[in-house]
Motif scaffolding. Structure first.
Motif, PDB file in Angstrom:
ATOM      1  N   ASN A  51       0.822  -1.206   0.000  1.00 18.54           N
ATOM      2  CA  ASN A  51       0.000   0.000   0.000  1.00 18.54           C
ATOM      3  C   ASN A  51       0.860   1.261   0.000  1.00 18.54           C
ATOM      4  OD1 ASN A  51      -2.521   1.421   0.163  1.00 18.54           O
ATOM      5  ND2 ASN A  51      -2.134   1.739   2.333  1.00 18.54           N
ATOM      6  N   ALA A  52       1.952   1.233   0.757  1.00 16.40           N
ATOM      7  CA  ALA A  52       2.844   2.398   0.813  1.00 16.40           C
ATOM      8  C   ALA A  52       3.435   2.705  -0.559  1.00 16.40           C
ATOM      9  CB  ALA A  52       3.960   2.139   1.827  1.00 16.40           C
ATOM     10  N   TYR A  53       3.832   1.665  -1.262  1.00  7.50           N
ATOM     11  CA  TYR A  53       4.393   1.887  -2.600  1.00  7.50           C
ATOM     12  C   TYR A  53       3.300   2.242  -3.608  1.00  7.50           C
ATOM     13  CZ  TYR A  53       9.213   0.835  -1.539  1.00  7.50           C
ATOM     14  OH  TYR A  53      10.498   0.906  -1.056  1.00  7.50           O
ATOM     15  N   ALA A  54       2.103   1.711  -3.400  1.00  8.55           N
ATOM     16  CA  ALA A  54       0.995   2.064  -4.291  1.00  8.55           C
ATOM     17  C   ALA A  54       0.707   3.555  -4.218  1.00  8.55           C
ATOM     18  CB  ALA A  54      -0.251   1.271  -3.911  1.00  8.55           C
ATOM     19  N   LYS A  55       0.768   4.108  -3.015  1.00 12.28           N
ATOM     20  CA  LYS A  55       0.449   5.525  -2.823  1.00 12.28           C
ATOM     21  C   LYS A  55       1.401   6.452  -3.580  1.00 12.28           C
ATOM     22  CE  LYS A  55      -1.995   5.308   1.601  1.00 12.28           C
ATOM     23  NZ  LYS A  55      -3.223   5.972   1.121  1.00 12.28           N
ATOM     24  N   VAL A  56       2.622   5.979  -3.831  1.00 10.95           N
ATOM     25  CA  VAL A  56       3.577   6.816  -4.578  1.00 10.95           C
ATOM     26  C   VAL A  56       3.706   6.356  -6.030  1.00 10.95           C
ATOM     27  CG1 VAL A  56       4.865   7.460  -2.510  1.00 10.95           C
ATOM     28  CG2 VAL A  56       5.574   5.443  -3.809  1.00 10.95           C
ATOM     29  N   GLY A  57       2.826   5.408  -6.436  1.00  9.56           N
ATOM     30  CA  GLY A  57       2.806   4.976  -7.830  1.00  9.56           C
ATOM     31  C   GLY A  57       3.982   4.129  -8.250  1.00  9.56           C
TER      32      GLY A  57
END
Length: 217
Positions: free
Chosen positions: A131-137
């Protein structure tokens, strides 16, 4: 209301228990009120009711909800300085603070800290990294952490795949989104409407519906 009850107990010279203070800290944490949550933990300590891991976790959670990563890290360090051993929920709450503030590298740092202290991360820990990496694309890192779940002998959940779809949608990476969906189908993890909605953002509704029909129809 919980705060007023405790203040009334103190005025009447009652001695509130550790459970009472912890419940109040949790109440403050739900609203993301870091100052009050931390303040009550300190008052608890002043009354020689030694805060436990659950108490500290509640304050870290308040920091996470308020988007205060520095505060969450500070309370984690305070917990360790008090000679308490952080639990898996302690680290997961801190990882959530990292994800909420779009700091995936810091999330990796704290995951490594878990390993250093011989605390096994669970699926929720790794989902938070995705999720953390998803938030920064960063769809590449999101997929890597999705694969890491199985490498650690764990089973990806619906939340694992949904977060990975979100990363692909943000990065407009259709090829990777399809690959992740195929992994999901192989794992026999059935997508719900929300997951399909996120997948549709990555692939378009027509293609998402086609994939769903071919694998789960």
């Amino acid at each position: 209301q919980a705060e007023q009850c405790l203040l009334q107990m103190l005025r009447k010279s009652y001695d509130p228990s550790k459970v009472t203070y912890t419940a109040l800290i949790h109440s403050c944490a739900k609203g993301g009120d870091v100052e009050r949550a931390g303040g009550w933990l300190l008052k608890m300590d002043q009354r020689r009711l030694t805060p436990d891991v659950v108490s500290y976790n509640a304050v870290i959670d308040a920091c996470a909800k308020a988007g205060d990563l520095a505060g969450a890290e500070r309370w984690m360090n305070s917990m360790q300085q008090a000679h308490l051993i952080p639990s898996v929920p302690s680290y997961n709450t801190l990882l959530n603070a990292c994800a909420r503030t779009c700091k995936p590298v810091m999330a990796e740092h704290w995951l490594q800290e878990m390993t250093n202290h011989r605390i096994s991360a669970n699926v929720r820990s790794l989902n938070t990294l995705i999720n953390a990496y998803a938030k920064v694309g960063n769809q590449t890192a999101a997929e890597q952490w999705l694969l890491e779940i199985k490498k650690r002998g764990l089973q990806p959940t619906l939340q694992s795949f949904t977060a990975a779809f979100d990363a692909c949608a943000r990065a407009r990476d259709t090829e990777r989104a399809e690959r992740i969906f195929n992994t999901m189908a192989t794992s026999r993890c059935h997508p719900d409407d929300f997951a399909l909605g996120v997948l549709s953002r990555a692939l378009g509704k027509v293609r998402a519906d086609e994939l769903f029909a071919s694998s789960f129809g």
